[in-house]
Design a protein around this motif. Structure first.
Motif, PDB file in Angstrom:
ATOM      1  N   SER A 183      -1.803 -10.168  -3.425  1.00 53.46           N
ATOM      2  CA  SER A 183      -1.380  -8.986  -4.197  1.00 53.46           C
ATOM      3  C   SER A 183      -0.029  -9.229  -4.855  1.00 53.46           C
ATOM      4  N   ALA A 184       0.901  -9.785  -4.102  1.00 49.16           N
ATOM      5  CA  ALA A 184       2.233 -10.062  -4.647  1.00 49.16           C
ATOM      6  C   ALA A 184       2.158 -11.102  -5.767  1.00 49.16           C
ATOM      7  N   ALA A 185       1.344 -12.127  -5.584  1.00 47.97           N
ATOM      8  CA  ALA A 185       1.197 -13.158  -6.622  1.00 47.97           C
ATOM      9  C   ALA A 185       0.603 -12.562  -7.896  1.00 47.97           C
ATOM     10  N   LEU A 186      -0.388 -11.697  -7.752  1.00 50.17           N
ATOM     11  CA  LEU A 186      -0.979 -11.044  -8.919  1.00 50.17           C
ATOM     12  C   LEU A 186       0.059 -10.191  -9.652  1.00 50.17           C
TER      13      LEU A 186
ATOM     14  N   THR B  95       8.591  -0.216 -14.145  1.00 51.26           N
ATOM     15  CA  THR B  95       7.622   0.089 -13.092  1.00 51.26           C
ATOM     16  C   THR B  95       6.906  -1.164 -12.586  1.00 51.26           C
ATOM     17  N   MET B  96       6.700  -2.150 -13.454  1.00 49.45           N
ATOM     18  CA  MET B  96       6.100  -3.406 -12.981  1.00 49.45           C
ATOM     19  C   MET B  96       7.063  -4.168 -12.076  1.00 49.45           C
ATOM     20  N   ILE B  97       8.329  -4.198 -12.448  1.00 50.45           N
ATOM     21  CA  ILE B  97       9.324  -4.864 -11.598  1.00 50.45           C
ATOM     22  C   ILE B  97       9.455  -4.136 -10.264  1.00 50.45           C
ATOM     23  N   LEU B  98       9.513  -2.816 -10.309  1.00 55.75           N
ATOM     24  CA  LEU B  98       9.612  -2.030  -9.079  1.00 55.75           C
ATOM     25  C   LEU B  98       8.397  -2.249  -8.191  1.00 55.75           C
ATOM     26  N   SER B  99       7.231  -2.325  -8.782  1.00 59.34           N
ATOM     27  CA  SER B  99       6.012  -2.562  -8.020  1.00 59.34           C
ATOM     28  C   SER B  99       6.059  -3.913  -7.306  1.00 59.34           C
ATOM     29  N   THR B 100       6.526  -4.929  -8.016  1.00 57.15           N
ATOM     30  CA  THR B 100       6.616  -6.265  -7.424  1.00 57.15           C
ATOM     31  C   THR B 100       7.635  -6.285  -6.286  1.00 57.15           C
ATOM     32  N   ILE B 101       8.766  -5.657  -6.493  1.00 52.86           N
ATOM     33  CA  ILE B 101       9.805  -5.610  -5.454  1.00 52.86           C
ATOM     34  C   ILE B 101       9.302  -4.850  -4.229  1.00 52.86           C
ATOM     35  N   LEU B 102       8.654  -3.713  -4.445  1.00 49.39           N
ATOM     36  CA  LEU B 102       8.139  -2.925  -3.314  1.00 49.39           C
ATOM     37  C   LEU B 102       7.077  -3.692  -2.536  1.00 49.39           C
ATOM     38  N   CYS B 103       6.246  -4.440  -3.230  1.00 49.98           N
ATOM     39  CA  CYS B 103       5.218  -5.234  -2.554  1.00 49.98           C
ATOM     40  C   CYS B 103       5.862  -6.296  -1.656  1.00 49.98           C
ATOM     41  N   CYS B 104       6.904  -6.941  -2.145  1.00 48.25           N
ATOM     42  CA  CYS B 104       7.606  -7.950  -1.344  1.00 48.25           C
ATOM     43  C   CYS B 104       8.324  -7.307  -0.154  1.00 48.25           C
ATOM     44  N   ILE B 105       8.935  -6.156  -0.380  1.00 49.04           N
ATOM     45  CA  ILE B 105       9.604  -5.445   0.714  1.00 49.04           C
ATOM     46  C   ILE B 105       8.586  -5.015   1.773  1.00 49.04           C
ATOM     47  N   ALA B 106       7.429  -4.544   1.334  1.00 49.37           N
ATOM     48  CA  ALA B 106       6.388  -4.137   2.278  1.00 49.37           C
ATOM     49  C   ALA B 106       5.949  -5.313   3.143  1.00 49.37           C
ATOM     50  N   PHE B 107       5.873  -6.492   2.549  1.00 53.98           N
ATOM     51  CA  PHE B 107       5.483  -7.672   3.337  1.00 53.98           C
ATOM     52  C   PHE B 107       6.546  -8.007   4.383  1.00 53.98           C
ATOM     53  N   LEU B 108       7.806  -7.948   3.981  1.00 51.53           N
ATOM     54  CA  LEU B 108       8.882  -8.230   4.942  1.00 51.53           C
ATOM     55  C   LEU B 108       8.899  -7.199   6.066  1.00 51.53           C
ATOM     56  N   ILE B 109       8.702  -5.951   5.737  1.00 53.00           N
ATOM     57  CA  ILE B 109       8.674  -4.912   6.771  1.00 53.00           C
ATOM     58  C   ILE B 109       7.466  -5.090   7.684  1.00 53.00           C
ATOM     59  N   PHE B 110       6.337  -5.509   7.113  1.00 55.96           N
ATOM     60  CA  PHE B 110       5.156  -5.778   7.932  1.00 55.96           C
ATOM     61  C   PHE B 110       5.447  -6.870   8.958  1.00 55.96           C
ATOM     62  N   VAL B 111       6.082  -7.942   8.521  1.00 54.69           N
ATOM     63  CA  VAL B 111       6.403  -9.040   9.441  1.00 54.69           C
ATOM     64  C   VAL B 111       7.362  -8.552  10.523  1.00 54.69           C
TER      65      VAL B 111
ATOM     66  N   MET C  40       3.368   2.924  -2.491  1.00 55.26           N
ATOM     67  CA  MET C  40       4.313   3.180  -3.577  1.00 55.26           C
ATOM     68  C   MET C  40       4.247   2.062  -4.617  1.00 55.26           C
ATOM     69  N   SER C  41       4.075   0.832  -4.159  1.00 53.73           N
ATOM     70  CA  SER C  41       3.890  -0.293  -5.067  1.00 53.73           C
ATOM     71  C   SER C  41       2.624  -0.111  -5.892  1.00 53.73           C
ATOM     72  N   CYS C  42       1.585   0.351  -5.245  1.00 53.92           N
ATOM     73  CA  CYS C  42       0.311   0.638  -5.916  1.00 53.92           C
ATOM     74  C   CYS C  42       0.500   1.699  -6.992  1.00 53.92           C
ATOM     75  N   LEU C  43       1.234   2.731  -6.665  1.00 55.31           N
ATOM     76  CA  LEU C  43       1.490   3.810  -7.625  1.00 55.31           C
ATOM     77  C   LEU C  43       2.278   3.295  -8.832  1.00 55.31           C
ATOM     78  N   CYS C  44       3.267   2.454  -8.594  1.00 60.19           N
ATOM     79  CA  CYS C  44       4.083   1.923  -9.691  1.00 60.19           C
ATOM     80  C   CYS C  44       3.264   1.063 -10.646  1.00 60.19           C
ATOM     81  N   VAL C  45       2.417   0.189 -10.116  1.00 59.11           N
ATOM     82  CA  VAL C  45       1.616  -0.663 -10.997  1.00 59.11           C
ATOM     83  C   VAL C  45       0.589   0.184 -11.755  1.00 59.11           C
TER      84      VAL C  45
ATOM     85  N   PHE D 177      -5.792  -4.175  -5.295  1.00 56.59           N
ATOM     86  CA  PHE D 177      -5.414  -4.937  -4.102  1.00 56.59           C
ATOM     87  C   PHE D 177      -4.311  -4.227  -3.311  1.00 56.59           C
ATOM     88  N   THR D 178      -3.303  -3.716  -4.004  1.00 57.65           N
ATOM     89  CA  THR D 178      -2.223  -3.040  -3.279  1.00 57.65           C
ATOM     90  C   THR D 178      -2.707  -1.732  -2.659  1.00 57.65           C
ATOM     91  N   PHE D 179      -3.637  -1.065  -3.319  1.00 55.73           N
ATOM     92  CA  PHE D 179      -4.195   0.167  -2.754  1.00 55.73           C
ATOM     93  C   PHE D 179      -4.986  -0.137  -1.484  1.00 55.73           C
TER      94      PHE D 179
END
Length: 167
Positions: A15-18, A67-83, A104-109, A152-154
């Motif tokens: 999802s982050a790569a996409l 919103t695309m940049i915010l979506s990408t940043i939120l997706c990366c933050i979500a992964f770090l928080i998951f770990v 929230m990343s899903c909403l932004c994209v 994917f993010t949804f």
């Protein structure tokens, strides 16, 4: 459980790569003589012009960029928080914070792709006037990847909401 965890991690990284590809690559709108995205317009693969404040519909393009940049940043933050939550949460607890950030990343994209879909014609009229081109074209693969990243993010956000830590 280890296989499920590996699948979730691979799904999130995909999802982050996409999102990265859709945000960076120059193929949101393509035609015979040009290709364009939310950052620049290229004519004949040689004449590339950055989209800046002098651009006619710059505020719309800027909203898509943000919103695309915010979506990408939120997706990366979500992964770090998951770990972090993977090692910090007690067994049986849900990954609610990760899910909220991923949704929230899903909403932004979705917002970015929707704005671009709605305003595409207005955005590219300026290009047609500047370069004596036709506005005729088609959505490029980066635009399609943005919608795939939305799905994917949804799905990923819902998986985190449902997922419980098990042994």
């Amino acid at each position: 459980m280890l296989v499920l965890l590996a699948f979730i991690i691979v799904f999130h990284i995909t999802s982050a790569a996409l999102l990265f590809i859709a945000t960076i690559d120059n193929a949101w709108w393509v035609g015979e003589e040009f290709f364009a995205d939310v950052w620049r317009v290229c004519v004949n693969n040689t004449n590339c012009t950055e989209i800046d404040a002098s651009y006619k519909d710059y505020s719309t393009v800027q909203a898509v960029q943000a919103t695309m940049i915010l979506s990408t940043i939120l997706c990366c933050i979500a992964f770090l928080i998951f770990v972090l939550q993977l090692f910090r949460l007690k067994q049986g607890e849900r990954f609610v914070l990760t899910s909220i950030i991923q949704l929230m990343s899903c909403l932004c994209v979705m917002i970015a792709a929707s704005i671009y879909t709605d305003r595409r014609e207005d955005i590219h009229k300026n290009n047609a006037q500047l370069y004596s081109l036709t506005v005729d074209g088609r959505y490029g693969y980066s635009f399609i990847l943005a919608w795939v990243a939305f799905a994917f993010t949804f799905i990923s956000g819902l998986m985190y909401l449902i997922l419980r830590k098990r042994k």
